[in-house]
Design a protein around this motif. Structure first.
Motif, PDB file in Angstrom:
ATOM      1  N   TYR A 252     -48.883  16.752 116.781  1.00 51.98           N
ATOM      2  CA  TYR A 252     -48.119  16.992 118.011  1.00 51.98           C
ATOM      3  C   TYR A 252     -48.374  15.887 119.012  1.00 51.98           C
ATOM      4  O   TYR A 252     -49.490  15.378 119.146  1.00 51.98           O
ATOM      5  CB  TYR A 252     -48.505  18.340 118.629  1.00 51.98           C
ATOM      6  CG  TYR A 252     -47.640  18.728 119.810  1.00 51.98           C
ATOM      7  CD1 TYR A 252     -46.294  19.025 119.640  1.00 51.98           C
ATOM      8  CD2 TYR A 252     -48.165  18.776 121.100  1.00 51.98           C
ATOM      9  CE1 TYR A 252     -45.489  19.363 120.727  1.00 51.98           C
ATOM     10  CE2 TYR A 252     -47.375  19.122 122.188  1.00 51.98           C
ATOM     11  CZ  TYR A 252     -46.041  19.405 121.990  1.00 51.98           C
ATOM     12  OH  TYR A 252     -45.239  19.738 123.057  1.00 51.98           O
ATOM     13  N   ASN A 253     -47.312  15.528 119.729  1.00 50.96           N
ATOM     14  CA  ASN A 253     -47.359  14.568 120.823  1.00 50.96           C
ATOM     15  C   ASN A 253     -46.947  15.320 122.080  1.00 50.96           C
ATOM     16  O   ASN A 253     -45.830  15.836 122.157  1.00 50.96           O
ATOM     17  CB  ASN A 253     -46.383  13.416 120.514  1.00 50.96           C
ATOM     18  CG  ASN A 253     -46.275  12.384 121.616  1.00 50.96           C
ATOM     19  OD1 ASN A 253     -46.320  12.697 122.794  1.00 50.96           O
ATOM     20  ND2 ASN A 253     -46.070  11.132 121.229  1.00 50.96           N
ATOM     21  N   SER A 254     -47.847  15.409 123.049  1.00 51.25           N
ATOM     22  CA  SER A 254     -47.534  16.178 124.259  1.00 51.25           C
ATOM     23  C   SER A 254     -46.742  15.391 125.284  1.00 51.25           C
ATOM     24  O   SER A 254     -46.371  15.924 126.334  1.00 51.25           O
ATOM     25  CB  SER A 254     -48.821  16.712 124.894  1.00 51.25           C
ATOM     26  OG  SER A 254     -49.670  15.651 125.291  1.00 51.25           O
ATOM     27  N   GLY A 255     -46.459  14.115 124.989  1.00 48.58           N
ATOM     28  CA  GLY A 255     -45.613  13.322 125.873  1.00 48.58           C
ATOM     29  C   GLY A 255     -46.331  12.904 127.139  1.00 48.58           C
ATOM     30  O   GLY A 255     -47.534  12.686 127.164  1.00 48.58           O
TER      31      GLY A 255
ATOM     32  N   ASN B 157     -40.864  14.559 126.853  1.00 45.83           N
ATOM     33  CA  ASN B 157     -40.993  13.832 125.592  1.00 45.83           C
ATOM     34  C   ASN B 157     -42.076  14.394 124.678  1.00 45.83           C
ATOM     35  O   ASN B 157     -42.669  13.676 123.886  1.00 45.83           O
ATOM     36  CB  ASN B 157     -41.246  12.340 125.855  1.00 45.83           C
ATOM     37  CG  ASN B 157     -40.904  11.478 124.652  1.00 45.83           C
ATOM     38  OD1 ASN B 157     -40.030  11.811 123.857  1.00 45.83           O
ATOM     39  ND2 ASN B 157     -41.603  10.363 124.509  1.00 45.83           N
ATOM     40  N   GLY B 158     -42.323  15.699 124.739  1.00 45.37           N
ATOM     41  CA  GLY B 158     -43.200  16.319 123.768  1.00 45.37           C
ATOM     42  C   GLY B 158     -42.463  16.509 122.455  1.00 45.37           C
ATOM     43  O   GLY B 158     -41.274  16.817 122.447  1.00 45.37           O
ATOM     44  N   HIS B 159     -43.163  16.335 121.341  1.00 46.53           N
ATOM     45  CA  HIS B 159     -42.484  16.546 120.056  1.00 46.53           C
ATOM     46  C   HIS B 159     -43.482  16.818 118.946  1.00 46.53           C
ATOM     47  O   HIS B 159     -44.638  16.365 118.980  1.00 46.53           O
ATOM     48  CB  HIS B 159     -41.590  15.356 119.684  1.00 46.53           C
ATOM     49  CG  HIS B 159     -42.261  14.018 119.713  1.00 46.53           C
ATOM     50  ND1 HIS B 159     -43.032  13.538 118.673  1.00 46.53           N
ATOM     51  CD2 HIS B 159     -42.261  13.042 120.649  1.00 46.53           C
ATOM     52  CE1 HIS B 159     -43.469  12.319 118.969  1.00 46.53           C
ATOM     53  NE2 HIS B 159     -43.027  11.999 120.174  1.00 46.53           N
TER      54      HIS B 159
ATOM     55  N   THR C 151     -36.014  12.240 129.176  1.00 46.05           N
ATOM     56  CA  THR C 151     -36.407  13.112 130.288  1.00 46.05           C
ATOM     57  C   THR C 151     -36.422  14.577 129.882  1.00 46.05           C
ATOM     58  O   THR C 151     -36.610  15.454 130.730  1.00 46.05           O
ATOM     59  CB  THR C 151     -35.454  12.936 131.488  1.00 46.05           C
ATOM     60  OG1 THR C 151     -34.154  13.463 131.163  1.00 46.05           O
ATOM     61  CG2 THR C 151     -35.326  11.481 131.876  1.00 46.05           C
ATOM     62  N   ALA C 152     -36.246  14.862 128.600  1.00 43.59           N
ATOM     63  CA  ALA C 152     -36.268  16.247 128.116  1.00 43.59           C
ATOM     64  C   ALA C 152     -37.704  16.700 127.899  1.00 43.59           C
ATOM     65  O   ALA C 152     -38.576  15.903 127.511  1.00 43.59           O
ATOM     66  CB  ALA C 152     -35.477  16.364 126.821  1.00 43.59           C
ATOM     67  N   ARG C 153     -37.930  17.984 128.112  1.00 45.35           N
ATOM     68  CA  ARG C 153     -39.270  18.541 127.869  1.00 45.35           C
ATOM     69  C   ARG C 153     -39.661  18.364 126.409  1.00 45.35           C
ATOM     70  O   ARG C 153     -40.797  18.028 126.108  1.00 45.35           O
ATOM     71  CB  ARG C 153     -39.288  20.029 128.246  1.00 45.35           C
ATOM     72  CG  ARG C 153     -40.615  20.740 127.927  1.00 45.35           C
ATOM     73  CD  ARG C 153     -41.745  20.188 128.758  1.00 45.35           C
ATOM     74  NE  ARG C 153     -43.045  20.728 128.366  1.00 45.35           N
ATOM     75  CZ  ARG C 153     -43.845  20.212 127.449  1.00 45.35           C
ATOM     76  NH1 ARG C 153     -43.455  19.133 126.776  1.00 45.35           N
ATOM     77  NH2 ARG C 153     -45.016  20.731 127.177  1.00 45.35           N
ATOM     78  N   TYR C 154     -38.727  18.601 125.494  1.00 47.12           N
ATOM     79  CA  TYR C 154     -38.994  18.449 124.068  1.00 47.12           C
ATOM     80  C   TYR C 154     -37.955  17.529 123.448  1.00 47.12           C
ATOM     81  O   TYR C 154     -36.738  17.746 123.623  1.00 47.12           O
ATOM     82  CB  TYR C 154     -38.981  19.805 123.357  1.00 47.12           C
ATOM     83  CG  TYR C 154     -40.071  20.740 123.827  1.00 47.12           C
ATOM     84  CD1 TYR C 154     -41.398  20.531 123.453  1.00 47.12           C
ATOM     85  CD2 TYR C 154     -39.778  21.818 124.649  1.00 47.12           C
ATOM     86  CE1 TYR C 154     -42.404  21.377 123.895  1.00 47.12           C
ATOM     87  CE2 TYR C 154     -40.783  22.677 125.100  1.00 47.12           C
ATOM     88  CZ  TYR C 154     -42.091  22.449 124.723  1.00 47.12           C
ATOM     89  OH  TYR C 154     -43.085  23.281 125.160  1.00 47.12           O
TER      90      TYR C 154
END
Length: 339
Positions: free
Chosen positions: A145-148, A157-159, A302-305
């Motif tokens: 996981y990348n928390s951005g 930009n979490g993914h 700019t999206a949360r995910y």
């Protein structure tokens, strides 16, 4: 002391068990190990290097948020490439769990005092020998996981899934240039100017986003491919927290660019997964998904995910310069450390 002398000193500094028992066959070129990066993880890091194969236990392949019919079960590193037959580039390895509930598998494995991610193969090392004395060695680092980062007070930009890497270019076994991947591009330096432990260059993994830098500190990356000191709208943070040695839990491969083929130095290491062309995480959730929040509609960053990344196969393993080719970017190999 010359590079060759340092290399010899470093090689014989390894425990015999490391060189013989725990590592692939001796056909791995010595310089791959002797000059391999060591990675500092941030003191506040929550998402550590993760087992590559374990990711498949917690995800299922989807295209446009629909499960791929008839995919092999269990999905393993030995059959992952079979997903390429189903419009492979559109496939997303999608979490079976709601990631907003923070399932434990996203946390990865914190390196222990021996610098090892015990029980987790969390790195992949790929050698592309160009045959003219030049060899490029890719040291790829995987996290579940990348928390951005933070933008205007919101996590963005979490993914699921994260691949970052260093690439070292060698000339006749001598390291000359090193690439540090950061988000969509990165930075290149001469080997000589880098911070090192012995012969091994130091890499700093940024907190949460895992972008790889050559120095500790704050990195304002608001403007793509321009890193400024201090805090900006988008900032990465690096520091000396836990030291990780990716060599200790890694798959080792050679890459034949003419055949686009991978060969494992250790026959026990799976190879099929390296041909997988899809994504290693969820597809970006639409704006009507209650988990999603896009600060600037239509601007994915700019999206949360956001969507999970592509894997090693998509890292331009046969490149001309130490930098990958990218539209609008110039390969600038720096001779001094800096932001």
């Amino acid at each position: 002391m010359s590079v060759a002398a340092v290399a010899k000193q470093q090689f014989f500094a390894y425990p015999l068990s490391y060189l013989l028992d725990e590592q692939p066959t001796s056909t791995v070129p010595d310089y791959v190990r002797v000059f391999a990066p060591l990675v500092w993880l941030h003191p506040e890091e929550r998402y550590f290097p993760s087992d590559i194969g374990c990711q498949l236990n917690h995800t299922r392949p989807e295209i446009n948020f629909t499960v791929v019919e008839g995919y092999p079960t269990p999905l393993t590193l030995d059959n992952l490439d079979s997903l390429n037959a189903n419009n492979g580039t559109a496939v997303y390895l999608t979490s079976k769990d709601d990631i907003t509930q923070a399932p434990a598998w996203l946390n990865g494995v914190k390196p222990d005092t021996s610098r090892k991610t015990d029980g987790a193969v969390s790195a992949t090392i790929i050698v592309n020998d160009h045959g003219n004395g030049q060899a490029d060695v890719f040291y790829l680092y995987f996290t579940a996981y990348n928390s951005g980062g933070t933008l205007l007070g919101q996590q963005v930009n979490g993914h699921v899934g994260d691949w970052e890497y260093n690439m070292i270019r060698f000339a006749n076994g001598t390291p000359i240039q090193v690439w540090y991947s950061q988000h969509g591009f990165g930075q290149a330096f001469t080997y000589d100017c880098l911070e090192k432990q012995g012969s091994r260059p130091i890499a700093y993994s940024s907190n949460g986003s895992h972008a790889v830098y050559a120095i500790s500190g704050t990195h304002d990356h608001t403007i793509p491919n321009i890193n400024l000191p201090g805090k900006g709208l988008l900032t990465d943070y690096t520091d000396q927290g836990t030291l990780w040695d990716p060599l200790l839990n890694a798959y080792f491969y050679s890459f034949d660019a003419s055949a686009n083929a991978f060969t494992a130095y250790d026959p026990a290491h799976p190879t099929a997964w390296l041909q997988y062309v899809g994504r290693w995480g969820d597809q970006q959730y639409p704006n009507d998904d209650p988990r999603q929040n896009e600060l600037l509609p239509g601007v994915d960053a700019t999206a949360r995910y956001t969507s999970g990344p592509t894997g090693p196969q998509d890292k331009q393993l046969n490149r001309t310069d130490v930098c990958p080719e990218a539209k609008g970017y110039i390969c600038n190999v720096r001779e001094e450390l800096g932001p």
